[in-house]
Design an enzyme around this catalytic site. Structure first.
Site, mmCIF file in Angstrom:
data_model
loop_
_atom_site.group_PDB
_atom_site.id
_atom_site.type_symbol
_atom_site.label_atom_id
_atom_site.label_comp_id
_atom_site.label_asym_id
_atom_site.label_seq_id
_atom_site.Cartn_x
_atom_site.Cartn_y
_atom_site.Cartn_z
ATOM 1 N N CYS A 24 0.833 -1.210 0.000
ATOM 2 C CA CYS A 24 0.000 0.000 0.000
ATOM 3 C C CYS A 24 0.879 1.276 0.000
ATOM 4 O O CYS A 24 1.456 1.589 -1.026
ATOM 5 C CB CYS A 24 -0.991 -0.059 1.154
ATOM 6 S SG CYS A 24 -2.385 1.035 0.876
ATOM 7 N N HIS A 45 -3.451 -4.979 1.899
ATOM 8 C CA HIS A 45 -2.683 -5.339 3.104
ATOM 9 C C HIS A 45 -2.781 -6.832 3.409
ATOM 10 O O HIS A 45 -3.645 -7.242 4.203
ATOM 11 C CB HIS A 45 -3.256 -4.591 4.319
ATOM 12 C CG HIS A 45 -2.944 -3.144 4.375
ATOM 13 N ND1 HIS A 45 -1.950 -2.620 5.178
ATOM 14 C CD2 HIS A 45 -3.498 -2.090 3.736
ATOM 15 C CE1 HIS A 45 -1.910 -1.311 5.040
ATOM 16 N NE2 HIS A 45 -2.843 -0.948 4.172
ATOM 17 N N GLU A 79 -0.982 -8.562 5.294
ATOM 18 C CA GLU A 79 -0.603 -8.821 6.701
ATOM 19 C C GLU A 79 -1.794 -8.651 7.647
ATOM 20 O O GLU A 79 -1.725 -9.054 8.796
ATOM 21 C CB GLU A 79 0.569 -7.913 7.101
ATOM 22 C CG GLU A 79 0.218 -6.486 7.485
ATOM 23 C CD GLU A 79 -0.150 -5.589 6.296
ATOM 24 O OE1 GLU A 79 -0.247 -6.081 5.154
ATOM 25 O OE2 GLU A 79 -0.363 -4.388 6.538
HETATM 26 N N1 GLN Z 1 -3.343 6.521 1.225
HETATM 27 C C1 GLN Z 1 -2.062 6.211 1.780
HETATM 28 C C2 GLN Z 1 -0.951 6.976 1.058
HETATM 29 O O1 GLN Z 1 -1.193 7.607 0.086
HETATM 30 C C3 GLN Z 1 -1.782 4.721 1.734
HETATM 31 C C4 GLN Z 1 -2.753 3.973 2.621
HETATM 32 C C5 GLN Z 1 -2.240 2.674 3.161
HETATM 33 O O2 GLN Z 1 -1.050 2.382 3.178
HETATM 34 N N2 GLN Z 1 -3.151 1.881 3.649
HETATM 35 O O3 GLN Z 1 0.149 6.920 1.461
#
Ligand code: GLN
Length: 197
Positions: free
Chosen positions: A77, A171, A173
């Site tokens: 992410c 995610h 994890e």
């Molecule tokens: N929206 C976050 C970003 O731009 C990422 C969100 C996440 O890691 N769950 O960094």
């Protein structure tokens, strides 16, 4: 295997717990010397702009860029945003560890976060469904034709392998499935990129 988790901000502990279940040593990484002792690195989910500021604050930009030249990195992410070659909405500095354009917060705000059961295809394994947790997730808008798409949502990759590196926009994890972590361990242990299926 010694797997580092970049521990400046974000969801670090769930990765450590999951690696422990696999009998592997996960170690929080906050300094260049800790990074150097690792066979692979997970850049976790969190807030990529905050992580970026902390990476510069702690002098980790160059050590991380150098690490990725020789060893495997998995961005989850926010971590996948840091790995991208181009970041949009808004534009942001990124390492370019994987040739891909990522659009931040592409599925909306925090309360539009969602869980979807999606098929993943890992080399050498039959396809399986994984519970994928998307939290203010980015979307992969453009990617190299040489990259291996391991899973998709709405015709966009949600898991992508390029060379020795891996990115997931969700995610893993936060679910109970360990298969992506096991797959990352095989990338970290591979002697040569060609040896990877
Ligand atoms: N929206 C976050 C970003 O731009 C990422 C969100 C996440 O890691 N769950 O960094």
């Amino acid at each position: 295997m010694r797997i580092g988790i970049l521990a400046l901000q974000g969801a670090v502990t769930p990765h450590l717990r999951l690696l422990e279940r696999l009998g592997e040593a996960g170690v929080p990484v906050r300094r260049a010397d800790e990074l150097a002792a690792c066979d692979g690195l997970i850049m976790p989910g969190g807030e990529s702009s905050t992580m970026l500021n902390l990476i510069h604050h702690y002098g980790l930009w160059q050590p991380l860029a150098d690490f990725a030249q020789a060893r495997s990195v998995w961005g989850v992410c926010a971590g996948s945003i840091l790995m991208a070659s181009t970041v949009t909405h808004p534009t942001q500095e990124s390492f370019g560890m994987i040739e891909a354009t990522l659009r931040r917060n592409a599925y909306g705000r925090q309360n539009e976060s969602f869980i979807a059961c999606l098929p993943l295809r890992l080399p050498g394994q039959p396809p399986f469904d994984q519970e994928c947790v998307f939290i203010r997730a980015p979307r992969v808008e453009r990617w190299s034709p040489k990259a291996l798409v391991l899973g998709e949502y709405d015709a966009h990759p949600i898991a992508l392998r390029a060379g020795r590196h891996l990115l997931t926009t969700f995610h893993p994890e936060l679910g109970s499935d360990t298969r992506l972590h096991e797959y990352f361990l095989t990338l970290c242990g591979a002697q040569a990129i060609e040896a990877l299926a």
